[in-house]
Design a protein around this motif. Structure first.
Motif, PDB file in Angstrom:
ATOM      1  N   LYS A   4       0.840  -1.194   0.000  1.00 47.25           N
ATOM      2  CA  LYS A   4       0.000   0.000   0.000  1.00 47.25           C
ATOM      3  C   LYS A   4       0.877   1.246   0.000  1.00 47.25           C
ATOM      4  O   LYS A   4       2.023   1.204   0.429  1.00 47.25           O
ATOM      5  CB  LYS A   4      -0.892   0.015   1.244  1.00 47.25           C
ATOM      6  N   PRO A   5       0.345   2.383  -0.438  1.00 45.68           N
ATOM      7  CA  PRO A   5       1.145   3.607  -0.431  1.00 45.68           C
ATOM      8  C   PRO A   5       1.502   4.042   0.992  1.00 45.68           C
ATOM      9  O   PRO A   5       0.730   3.821   1.935  1.00 45.68           O
ATOM     10  CB  PRO A   5       0.246   4.641  -1.103  1.00 45.68           C
ATOM     11  N   ALA A   6       2.653   4.659   1.128  1.00 47.92           N
ATOM     12  CA  ALA A   6       3.158   5.046   2.452  1.00 47.92           C
ATOM     13  C   ALA A   6       2.256   6.060   3.143  1.00 47.92           C
ATOM     14  O   ALA A   6       2.235   6.136   4.367  1.00 47.92           O
ATOM     15  CB  ALA A   6       4.570   5.605   2.325  1.00 47.92           C
ATOM     16  N   ARG A   7       1.494   6.824   2.378  1.00 49.88           N
ATOM     17  CA  ARG A   7       0.641   7.839   3.001  1.00 49.88           C
ATOM     18  C   ARG A   7      -0.426   7.222   3.909  1.00 49.88           C
ATOM     19  O   ARG A   7      -0.976   7.890   4.767  1.00 49.88           O
ATOM     20  CB  ARG A   7       0.008   8.730   1.941  1.00 49.88           C
ATOM     21  N   MET A   8      -0.708   5.933   3.720  1.00 46.51           N
ATOM     22  CA  MET A   8      -1.681   5.264   4.581  1.00 46.51           C
ATOM     23  C   MET A   8      -1.160   5.117   6.007  1.00 46.51           C
ATOM     24  O   MET A   8      -1.936   5.054   6.951  1.00 46.51           O
ATOM     25  CB  MET A   8      -2.005   3.866   4.039  1.00 46.51           C
ATOM     26  N   TRP A   9       0.147   5.025   6.171  1.00 47.71           N
ATOM     27  CA  TRP A   9       0.732   4.718   7.476  1.00 47.71           C
ATOM     28  C   TRP A   9       1.474   5.900   8.088  1.00 47.71           C
ATOM     29  O   TRP A   9       2.016   5.788   9.174  1.00 47.71           O
ATOM     30  CB  TRP A   9       1.721   3.559   7.348  1.00 47.71           C
ATOM     31  N   ARG A  10       1.554   7.022   7.396  1.00 46.84           N
ATOM     32  CA  ARG A  10       2.399   8.134   7.828  1.00 46.84           C
ATOM     33  C   ARG A  10       1.936   8.776   9.136  1.00 46.84           C
ATOM     34  O   ARG A  10       2.729   9.140   9.983  1.00 46.84           O
ATOM     35  CB  ARG A  10       2.416   9.182   6.719  1.00 46.84           C
ATOM     36  N   ARG A  11       0.634   8.928   9.303  1.00 44.90           N
ATOM     37  CA  ARG A  11       0.057   9.621  10.466  1.00 44.90           C
ATOM     38  C   ARG A  11       0.291   8.807  11.747  1.00 44.90           C
ATOM     39  O   ARG A  11       0.160   7.586  11.749  1.00 44.90           O
ATOM     40  CB  ARG A  11      -1.434   9.797  10.196  1.00 44.90           C
ATOM     41  N   LEU A  12       0.631   9.497  12.831  1.00 44.56           N
ATOM     42  CA  LEU A  12       0.801   8.810  14.112  1.00 44.56           C
ATOM     43  C   LEU A  12      -0.560   8.377  14.633  1.00 44.56           C
ATOM     44  O   LEU A  12      -1.505   9.159  14.654  1.00 44.56           O
ATOM     45  CB  LEU A  12       1.463   9.731  15.140  1.00 44.56           C
ATOM     46  N   ARG A  57       7.950   3.511   7.974  1.00 47.22           N
ATOM     47  CA  ARG A  57       7.849   2.069   7.774  1.00 47.22           C
ATOM     48  C   ARG A  57       9.232   1.433   7.720  1.00 47.22           C
ATOM     49  O   ARG A  57      10.220   2.073   7.362  1.00 47.22           O
ATOM     50  CB  ARG A  57       7.087   1.752   6.490  1.00 47.22           C
ATOM     51  N   GLU A  58       9.270   0.153   8.040  1.00 46.34           N
ATOM     52  CA  GLU A  58      10.541  -0.557   8.100  1.00 46.34           C
ATOM     53  C   GLU A  58      11.231  -0.644   6.746  1.00 46.34           C
ATOM     54  O   GLU A  58      12.458  -0.648   6.678  1.00 46.34           O
ATOM     55  CB  GLU A  58      10.334  -1.950   8.677  1.00 46.34           C
ATOM     56  N   ASN A  59      10.473  -0.678   5.663  1.00 50.67           N
ATOM     57  CA  ASN A  59      11.127  -0.739   4.355  1.00 50.67           C
ATOM     58  C   ASN A  59      11.797   0.590   4.015  1.00 50.67           C
ATOM     59  O   ASN A  59      12.821   0.612   3.342  1.00 50.67           O
ATOM     60  CB  ASN A  59      10.164  -1.192   3.258  1.00 50.67           C
ATOM     61  N   ALA A  60      11.265   1.703   4.501  1.00 54.34           N
ATOM     62  CA  ALA A  60      11.927   2.998   4.306  1.00 54.34           C
ATOM     63  C   ALA A  60      13.201   3.074   5.145  1.00 54.34           C
ATOM     64  O   ALA A  60      14.229   3.585   4.685  1.00 54.34           O
ATOM     65  CB  ALA A  60      10.984   4.140   4.673  1.00 54.34           C
ATOM     66  N   LEU A  61      13.144   2.555   6.361  1.00 50.11           N
ATOM     67  CA  LEU A  61      14.342   2.525   7.214  1.00 50.11           C
ATOM     68  C   LEU A  61      15.437   1.664   6.588  1.00 50.11           C
ATOM     69  O   LEU A  61      16.611   2.049   6.571  1.00 50.11           O
ATOM     70  CB  LEU A  61      14.001   1.972   8.601  1.00 50.11           C
ATOM     71  N   PRO A 156       9.817   9.542   4.879  1.00 54.08           N
ATOM     72  CA  PRO A 156       8.534  10.178   4.574  1.00 54.08           C
ATOM     73  C   PRO A 156       8.339  11.519   5.282  1.00 54.08           C
ATOM     74  O   PRO A 156       7.233  12.042   5.305  1.00 54.08           O
ATOM     75  CB  PRO A 156       7.525   9.150   5.086  1.00 54.08           C
ATOM     76  N   THR A 157       9.380  12.054   5.871  1.00 55.11           N
ATOM     77  CA  THR A 157       9.281  13.305   6.612  1.00 55.11           C
ATOM     78  C   THR A 157      10.447  14.212   6.253  1.00 55.11           C
ATOM     79  O   THR A 157      11.513  13.718   5.881  1.00 55.11           O
ATOM     80  CB  THR A 157       9.285  13.029   8.137  1.00 55.11           C
TER      81      THR A 157
END
Length: 174
Positions: A4-12, A57-61, A156-157
């Motif tokens: 899924k796109p990262a914007r789905m998980w970005r918000r705390l 997300r862990e894949n971005a890390l 993402p920030t």
């Protein structure tokens, strides 16, 4: 199934971390947290710092870690740096998978039992959190700075690069 796109998980959101109660919680995909010459003492320390509250997300890390490590090790040499990933993806991401396509309305249960299944992990980051640090010799300062800049592209920030140690050794470079 596609990611899924990262914007789905970005918000705390509310932390969801208790793996002992979660069936099927995935392990972390981040392979290493300490790289380079771990035993040496380097005089200059640069850190990648987050500017906004976000979930990474862990894949971005992992992507940021790989690109920074590869750049520094190839340019400065394997024994001339130390790189440390400072955050851990504790938060477990959930997804309510929906049936799509023709006839999906007969199969789907709608929002019944919509808590979701674990699909990945993320690190919760607040403004000012240190994401990644690099220790180098003064002659490799520009290489470390470029490595952190490349790692920041995977985040993402918005981020900033801060020199935490060794200001006096970098006259004219900062």
């Amino acid at each position: 199934m596609a990611r899924k796109p990262a914007r789905m998980w970005r918000r705390l959101e509310r932390p969801y971390t208790r793996t002992e109660y979660i069936d099927g919680a995935p392990g972390t995909r981040v392979r290493m947290f300490d790289m380079g010459n771990k035993s040496a003492d380097f005089p200059v320390m640069l850190t990648l710092v987050a500017k906004e509250a976000v979930q990474i997300r862990e894949n971005a890390l992992e992507a940021a870690r790989v690109v920074a490590n590869k750049y520094v090790s190839r340019r400065a040499g394997a024994s001339n740096y130390k790189l440390k990933l400072r955050i851990f993806p504790h938060h477990i991401l959930r997804e309510h998978k929906m049936a799509v396509g023709a006839g999906a309305d007969r199969i789907s249960q709608g929002m019944r039992a919509a808590f979701g299944k674990p699909v990945g992990r993320a690190a919760r980051v607040k403004p000012g959190t240190k994401i990644m640090s690099v220790w180098v010799k003064p002659e490799h300062f520009e290489i470390a700075k470029e490595a952190l800049r490349r790692a920041a592209m995977k985040m993402p920030t918005p981020t900033k690069i801060v020199v935490e140690k060794g200001h006096e050794l970098l006259k004219g470079k900062i």
